[in-house]
Design a protein around this motif. Structure first.
Motif, PDB file in Angstrom:
ATOM      1  N   GLU A  79       0.839  -1.192   0.000  1.00  0.00           N
ATOM      2  CA  GLU A  79       0.000   0.000   0.000  1.00  0.00           C
ATOM      3  C   GLU A  79       0.879   1.249   0.000  1.00  0.00           C
ATOM      4  O   GLU A  79       1.868   1.324   0.732  1.00  0.00           O
ATOM      5  CB  GLU A  79      -0.930   0.002   1.220  1.00  0.00           C
ATOM      6  CG  GLU A  79      -1.662   1.288   1.488  1.00  0.00           C
ATOM      7  CD  GLU A  79      -2.442   1.819   0.294  1.00  0.00           C
ATOM      8  OE1 GLU A  79      -2.407   3.043   0.074  1.00  0.00           O
ATOM      9  OE2 GLU A  79      -3.080   1.001  -0.416  1.00  0.00           O
ATOM     10  N   PRO A 105       0.886   5.771   3.903  1.00  0.00           N
ATOM     11  CA  PRO A 105       1.160   5.441   5.304  1.00  0.00           C
ATOM     12  C   PRO A 105      -0.054   5.662   6.191  1.00  0.00           C
ATOM     13  O   PRO A 105      -0.173   5.025   7.244  1.00  0.00           O
ATOM     14  CB  PRO A 105       2.310   6.385   5.672  1.00  0.00           C
ATOM     15  CG  PRO A 105       2.255   7.495   4.678  1.00  0.00           C
ATOM     16  CD  PRO A 105       1.711   6.907   3.421  1.00  0.00           C
ATOM     17  N   VAL A 129      -2.002   2.380   5.998  1.00  0.00           N
ATOM     18  CA  VAL A 129      -1.304   1.327   6.736  1.00  0.00           C
ATOM     19  C   VAL A 129      -1.453   1.535   8.237  1.00  0.00           C
ATOM     20  O   VAL A 129      -1.777   0.605   8.986  1.00  0.00           O
ATOM     21  CB  VAL A 129       0.184   1.288   6.343  1.00  0.00           C
ATOM     22  CG1 VAL A 129       0.928   0.253   7.182  1.00  0.00           C
ATOM     23  CG2 VAL A 129       0.336   0.976   4.853  1.00  0.00           C
ATOM     24  N   CYS A 188       4.777  -0.438   2.887  1.00  0.00           N
ATOM     25  CA  CYS A 188       4.322   0.894   2.493  1.00  0.00           C
ATOM     26  C   CYS A 188       5.275   1.412   1.423  1.00  0.00           C
ATOM     27  O   CYS A 188       6.383   1.868   1.728  1.00  0.00           O
ATOM     28  CB  CYS A 188       4.292   1.825   3.702  1.00  0.00           C
ATOM     29  SG  CYS A 188       3.551   3.429   3.352  1.00  0.00           S
TER      30      CYS A 188
END
Length: 218
Positions: free
Chosen positions: A66, A69, A72, A103
């Motif tokens: 992903e 951040p 996540v 990330c």
């Protein structure tokens, strides 16, 4: 359709694509892949999907990728998990139990990382990308997954002229063009979902189907 687009969506909280439940089509069709416990599963462009935790609960080691951040961080917070965090050349790696979130950019994944994945669950990656990036994505990610890898791919099919993506329309013919050279493709289900997606009907979409495909790398 660059990285800033998706980072901004998360920063502004414009995440209507996030589902508040595990995808029922994942629960229905995942067992048919026949993966043994402990198989490493790649989840590209994962957001903070609940599907990651569901896959881990099935006994898999999950590698979710992903860009944001924020997404996540929210995933681990909402699941009351405290991950170990460390930098890697491919991005920042968050790990808690059998769940890893990388990330970083999906196009930054190296061959060694992808070769270690026995399966891929793609619900929101392919349909998030415009045509020119879909070709690159198929070559970079699916092109480096190992022989025998099994994937569950969910797509949307609607008249693209009626709405700008994302999500984009990806018909079965395009799936076969993107993956057919090394993947065996089986269509498992096609489901009319327009009635369950009123926001798309309001934007003028006259037809919308979800397609479910099982892919096996040869």
């Amino acid at each position: 359709m660059d990285t800033d687009f998706w980072l901004q969506r998360w920063e502004l909280g414009q995440t209507g694509f996030h589902q508040s439940r595990v995808m029922p089509l994942l629960q229905k069709h995942w067992p048919g892949l026949g993966l043994p416990a402990g198989s490493r599963v790649l989840v590209p462009l994962a957001g903070k999907t609940l599907d990651v935790a569901w896959l881990a609960a099935q006994g898999h080691d999950v590698l979710a990728v992903e860009l944001s951040p924020i997404a996540v961080g929210q995933f681990f917070e909402e699941h009351a998990l405290r991950p170990e965090i460390r930098p890697t050349p491919q991005g920042t790696l968050y790990r808690a139990g059998s769940i890893e979130f990388l990330c970083g950019d999906i196009f930054g994944l190296g061959a060694e990382t992808l070769a270690g994945c026995a399966a891929c669950y793609d619900r929101a990656a392919l349909i998030a990308l415009p045509p020119e990036l879909r070709t690159r994505y198929a070559r970079h990610v699916y092109g480096q997954l190992p022989i025998g890898c099994r994937a569950l791919l969910l797509t949307l099919d609607y008249p693209q002229s009626e709405m700008d993506g994302p999500p984009f329309s990806v018909p079965e013919s395009e799936i076969r063009a993107l993956y057919g050279d090394r993947w065996r493709i089986e269509r498992l289900e096609t489901r009319d979902v327009l009635a369950q997606e009123p926001k798309f009907a309001e934007r003028g979409v006259s037809r919308m189907d979800t397609g479910v495909f099982r892919l096996t790398a040869a």
